[in-house]
Scaffold this motif. Structure first.
Motif, PDB file in Angstrom:
ATOM      1  N   HIS A 176      78.263   1.166 -55.016  1.00 25.83           N
ATOM      2  CA  HIS A 176      76.881   1.626 -55.144  1.00 25.83           C
ATOM      3  C   HIS A 176      76.233   1.121 -56.433  1.00 25.83           C
ATOM      4  O   HIS A 176      75.055   1.410 -56.683  1.00 25.83           O
ATOM      5  CB  HIS A 176      76.837   3.156 -55.083  1.00 25.83           C
ATOM      6  CG  HIS A 176      75.829   3.694 -54.113  1.00 25.83           C
ATOM      7  ND1 HIS A 176      75.836   3.402 -52.766  1.00 25.83           N
ATOM      8  CD2 HIS A 176      74.756   4.508 -54.293  1.00 25.83           C
ATOM      9  CE1 HIS A 176      74.829   4.018 -52.173  1.00 25.83           C
ATOM     10  NE2 HIS A 176      74.151   4.690 -53.081  1.00 25.83           N
ATOM     11  N   ASP A 272      78.032   3.705 -47.418  1.00 24.09           N
ATOM     12  CA  ASP A 272      77.177   4.341 -48.421  1.00 24.09           C
ATOM     13  C   ASP A 272      75.738   3.837 -48.401  1.00 24.09           C
ATOM     14  O   ASP A 272      74.788   4.624 -48.409  1.00 24.09           O
ATOM     15  CB  ASP A 272      77.786   4.194 -49.819  1.00 24.09           C
ATOM     16  CG  ASP A 272      78.055   2.747 -50.214  1.00 24.09           C
ATOM     17  OD1 ASP A 272      78.260   1.906 -49.317  1.00 24.09           O
ATOM     18  OD2 ASP A 272      78.084   2.461 -51.425  1.00 24.09           O
ATOM     19  N   SER A 421      74.705   7.196 -57.677  1.00 19.79           N
ATOM     20  CA  SER A 421      75.372   7.981 -56.637  1.00 19.79           C
ATOM     21  C   SER A 421      75.550   9.430 -57.094  1.00 19.79           C
ATOM     22  O   SER A 421      76.663   9.957 -57.107  1.00 19.79           O
ATOM     23  CB  SER A 421      76.730   7.357 -56.283  1.00 19.79           C
ATOM     24  OG  SER A 421      77.266   7.943 -55.114  1.00 19.79           O
TER      25      SER A 421
END
Length: 480
Positions: A176, A272, A421
């Motif tokens: 991420h 994700d 995140s």
């Protein structure tokens, strides 16, 4: 459907006398208290180093500890591990000589909360929740490895605590902060990725439990507890289990009571960006299409799970199909090309993931284009090649990442960046996997109400949103 011969009714009835015997009533615990918290988040000057306590320093924690050190943005002020002094913790212990060491995180916070700005948590899945809740209650910022927690409502409470205490949080899905995050964001904003209707995700490498007997009828027999290990603290909120080596040192990932299997281990590295940038939220249905060697103790040898997400903000409904298992490899679209293995996938205790027939990754199907991607930070490609060349001139410039995932967290604590995140983003993603695990354990299709956050077609499955009641001395962590 599952190839296990045990009937569903018999399976659920017999399972009720095991780990799920005492199920947490959602009307009793974890509702939280109204009013603002008197605790204020720790402040760190823009030019100061972040004072970090490392909690979980063996195996994967060893790797993450080194990554924090290598940022140059923090000072390590405490070490904590239930197996302090064991072979797998000694390297990090030696790396930070003279730093206070603890086996019990509760004692760490009792003695050092005022001296800690942030914690790094790299412990088994089932222990993420109490450690993070305790840290946040002291205004301490939290970095925790994925998945966020083991149960749906533990994730819910962690998101509530993040908001209440105003701390900086980050879940450790490192991709991420890498290429795929920035590419997916740029392509979505430019209209390259739009009208997605279907995603296939897969992790078909060998897992730790693949050599185990799926017909086992009892938990492993008791063994002597290693002299270095605080087994009671290792168990944490979980029900009593006699020590066995097949629970420890990564083996916890195999068991429903402690880990989240292949889905919880790899889902956050593969899905994700799909989840965040397509604004998927929570599914309305999870259907276990295939469960090989399904049993009540550890994860199936192979699983195919269908997650259904509804229409959202003008975007069409999306079906995500998850595949794991050595013999459960999905078909790929024509023109797929080579299945690459991202060389940047982190090692665990020095061991790299081995290449497979189809490597960990995903295929994304939209009304106009098909994309293929890998895991972690792997970027997407348009397939087939002819279509990719046709779109090459229309692709936007993708910015470089200004910081890796660890530095992003520390810079956010210092007020220089925002976490990519945080629990508010990673929580719903982790809850998707919690719902998938419930469908694996029950072996049944579940229907989910996104508004009430309840499973509507299966009372037992609905109780599993909480999981088993914590042991009495651990109940306090479920109250805000």
């Amino acid at each position: 459907m599952s190839d296990n011969k045990l009937s569903r009714r018999g399976f659920l009835q017999s399972a009720a006398v095991l780990g799920g015997a005492a199920l947490m009533p959602s009307v009793v615990m974890g509702r939280g208290k109204s009013g603002a918290s008197a605790v204020k988040p720790k402040k760190v000057g823009a030019n100061d180093k972040v004072k970090v306590a490392l909690i979980g320093i063996g195996n994967r924690g060893n790797e993450v500890s080194k990554q924090f050190r290598d940022t140059g943005l923090c000072d390590i002020v405490a070490l904590c591990d239930v197996d302090m002094g064991a072979k797998h913790t000694r390297e990090i212990e030696a790396m930070f000589p003279g730093v206070p060491k603890y086996r019990d995180f509760r004692k760490l916070f009792d003695e050092m909360a005022s001296k800690i700005d942030a914690v790094m948590v790299a412990t088994p899945d089932h222990s993420h929740f109490p450690i993070c809740m305790e840290a946040m209650s002291h205004g301490i910022h939290v970095y925790v490895e994925k998945p966020l927690a083991r149960t749906f409502y533990e994730c819910e409470l962690l998101m509530q605590a993040e908001k209440k205490y105003g701390v900086v949080t980050q879940m450790g899905n490192q991709g991420h902060s890498e290429g795929n995050y920035f590419q997916f964001k740029a392509w979505k904003e430019a209209g390259i990725i739009k009208d997605v209707t279907e995603v296939t995700a897969h992790m078909n490498n060998v897992r730790r439990w693949h050599k185990w007997d799926p017909k086992m009828m009892n938990y492993p027999k008791a063994e002597p507890v290693p002299s270095t290990l605080d087994w009671d603290t290792w168990l944490g909120t979980a029900q009593e289990h006699a020590y066995n080596h097949d629970y420890h040192n990564g083996q916890w990932r195999c068991w429903y009571d402690f880990g989240m299997g292949a889905l919880g281990d790899w889902g956050a590295h593969i899905l994700d960006t799909v989840h965040e940038f397509l604004d998927l939220g929570l599914p309305v249905e999870v259907n276990p299409l295939y469960l090989k060697d399904h049993n009540r103790f550890f994860y199936p040898m192979s699983s195919t799970l269908l997650f259904r997400f509804p229409e959202r903000q003008g975007m069409p409904a999306v079906d995500i199909t998850w595949y794991d298992g050595l013999d459960n490899i999905p078909a790929v679209p024509e023109g797929y090309g080579v299945s690459e293995l991202d060389p940047n996938i982190p090692s665990v205790a020095g061991g790299k993931i081995q290449a497979a027939k189809l490597n960990p990754g995903k295929e994304i199907y939209s009304k106009e284009l098909t994309f293929k991607g890998g895991s972690h930070g792997s970027t997407l490609s348009i397939i087939p090649d002819e279509k990719a060349k046709e779109w090459e001139s229309r692709l936007p410039e993708v910015p470089e990442s200004p910081s890796n995932h660890y530095a992003n967290f520390l810079l956010s604590v210092m007020g220089k960046e925002k976490p990519r995140s945080p629990f508010s983003i990673a929580g719903p993603l982790s809850q998707v996997f919690c719902l998938g695990v419930i469908s694996q354990w029950t072996g049944e299709r579940i229907l989910f109400d996104r508004q009430t956050k309840q499973i509507t077609n299966n009372p037992l499955a609905n109780q599993l949103l909480w999981g088993a009641l914590p042991r009495k001395e651990w109940e306090k962590f479920y109250n805000l």
